[in-house]
Design an enzyme around this catalytic site. Structure first.
Site, PDB file in Angstrom:
ATOM      1  N   LYS A 194       0.849  -1.182   0.000  1.00 26.38           N
ATOM      2  CA  LYS A 194       0.000   0.000   0.000  1.00 26.38           C
ATOM      3  C   LYS A 194       0.892   1.242   0.000  1.00 26.38           C
ATOM      4  O   LYS A 194       1.577   1.529   0.979  1.00 26.38           O
ATOM      5  CB  LYS A 194      -0.933  -0.019   1.218  1.00 26.38           C
ATOM      6  CG  LYS A 194      -1.980  -1.139   1.140  1.00 26.38           C
ATOM      7  CD  LYS A 194      -2.844  -1.034  -0.105  1.00 26.38           C
ATOM      8  CE  LYS A 194      -3.949  -2.085  -0.139  1.00 26.38           C
ATOM      9  NZ  LYS A 194      -4.720  -2.038  -1.406  1.00 26.38           N
ATOM     10  N   ASP A 240      -7.789  -0.753 -10.808  1.00 26.44           N
ATOM     11  CA  ASP A 240      -8.652  -1.310  -9.771  1.00 26.44           C
ATOM     12  C   ASP A 240      -9.891  -0.432  -9.606  1.00 26.44           C
ATOM     13  O   ASP A 240     -10.976  -0.745 -10.124  1.00 26.44           O
ATOM     14  CB  ASP A 240      -7.842  -1.409  -8.467  1.00 26.44           C
ATOM     15  CG  ASP A 240      -8.644  -1.953  -7.301  1.00 26.44           C
ATOM     16  OD1 ASP A 240      -9.852  -2.169  -7.428  1.00 26.44           O
ATOM     17  OD2 ASP A 240      -8.046  -2.164  -6.219  1.00 26.44           O
ATOM     18  N   LYS A 274     -13.470  -7.094  -8.633  1.00 22.87           N
ATOM     19  CA  LYS A 274     -14.104  -7.167  -7.314  1.00 22.87           C
ATOM     20  C   LYS A 274     -15.567  -7.553  -7.496  1.00 22.87           C
ATOM     21  O   LYS A 274     -16.363  -6.782  -8.045  1.00 22.87           O
ATOM     22  CB  LYS A 274     -13.940  -5.829  -6.589  1.00 22.87           C
ATOM     23  CG  LYS A 274     -12.469  -5.603  -6.215  1.00 22.87           C
ATOM     24  CD  LYS A 274     -12.212  -4.290  -5.523  1.00 22.87           C
ATOM     25  CE  LYS A 274     -10.787  -4.281  -4.961  1.00 22.87           C
ATOM     26  NZ  LYS A 274     -10.326  -2.945  -4.565  1.00 22.87           N
TER      27      LYS A 274
END
Ligand code: MG
Length: 264
Positions: free
Chosen positions: A63, A139, A163
């Protein structure tokens, strides 16, 4: 009642088939998982990567998305902790402006690292994509079939994060999975968050996806501390498998879920 891919789950239970069979059949055995490395001080992230590596993970999602200088240090220190064959993704989670993203991708251009979602908008990401030769992941900007087909047409990414609940459930996710395979775009198959039931859903979609197109997946249930369903996949040496039982192959632990907010 639980509300993850409910139609597919009921169809699986009614036919006695695991959901991966309804999604095209088993296309791989052991599903490789990534581990997210939370954003902290750079050398501590490299130490965490090494400890997750000792648990069997070989794919790591750092991250980043803070200031460019500390993020460059994060990427370099964590890359130095890798072993041959490991995969490193630097996920900015939309945190950079274009000039910061440009500084980072230039500074780490000699590192074997994927750059994920550097900036908030698709257009900003496309600018960054065209400035770097590093492999590129989208993403947050991939939330629909339309987003995906636009990205494919623009050559905007090498990999996407798919997702399941964000795109509307397993049926939509399967359509996007199949489009990605046709377009040569591997996927990290995952969700926004979850526990045992979401992990089982991820496992079924990943199990029915060829390994070459399953860049990685997520075992969300190993991030949490509470079991909410029995029969869910358990990580073994950085991999998982879907249940061969009907439907998702899990049974909710009703007592763990607490008082129902709605009963039908
Ligand atoms: Mg991400």
């Amino acid at each position: 009642m639980f509300l993850v891919g409910p139609c597919s789950t009921i169809l699986g239970k009614a036919t006695g088939l695991p959901i991966y069979q309804l999604l095209g059949g088993k296309a791989q055995d052991d599903i490789k998982l990534y581990r997210a490395i939370s954003q902290i001080e750079p050398s501590a992230m490299a130490a965490n990567l090494a400890s997750y590596r000792a648990e069997g993970y070989t794919k790591f999602q750092l991250k980043v998305g803070a200031d460019a200088d500390s993020d460059i240090a994060r990427i370099r220190l964590c890359a130095a902790a890798l072993k041959p064959g490991d995969v490193l993704v630097a996920d900015a989670n939309t945190g950079w402006t274009m000039h910061e993203a440009a500084r980072v991708v230039n500074a780490v251009r000699d590192v074997d690292v994927y750059i994920e979602q550097p900036c908030p908008t698709y257009e900003e990401c496309l600018v960054t994509r065209r400035r770097t030769a590093l492999p590129f992941v989208l993403d947050e900007n991939i939330g629909s079939v339309h987003d995906l087909t636009r990205g494919i047409a623009d050559g905007a990414m090498d990999v996407i994060n798919l997702k399941i609940s964000k795109v509307g459930g397993l049926t939509k996710a399967r359509l996007m999975r199949d489009l990605c395979i046709e377009a040569g775009v591997p996927m990290t198959i995952e969700d926004t968050w979850g526990g045992d039931i979401v992990t089982a859903t991820i496992a079924h979609l990943a199990q029915s996806t060829p390994a070459d197109f399953c860049f990685s997946a997520t075992d969300f249930n190993s991030y949490g501390t509470k079991d909410i369903a029995s029969g869910a996949p358990k990580r073994v040496n950085g991999t998982m498998r879907a249940s061969d039982g009907p439907g998702l192959g899990v049974e909710p632990i009703m007592a763990a879920l607490g008082t129902p907010v709605l009963v039908i």
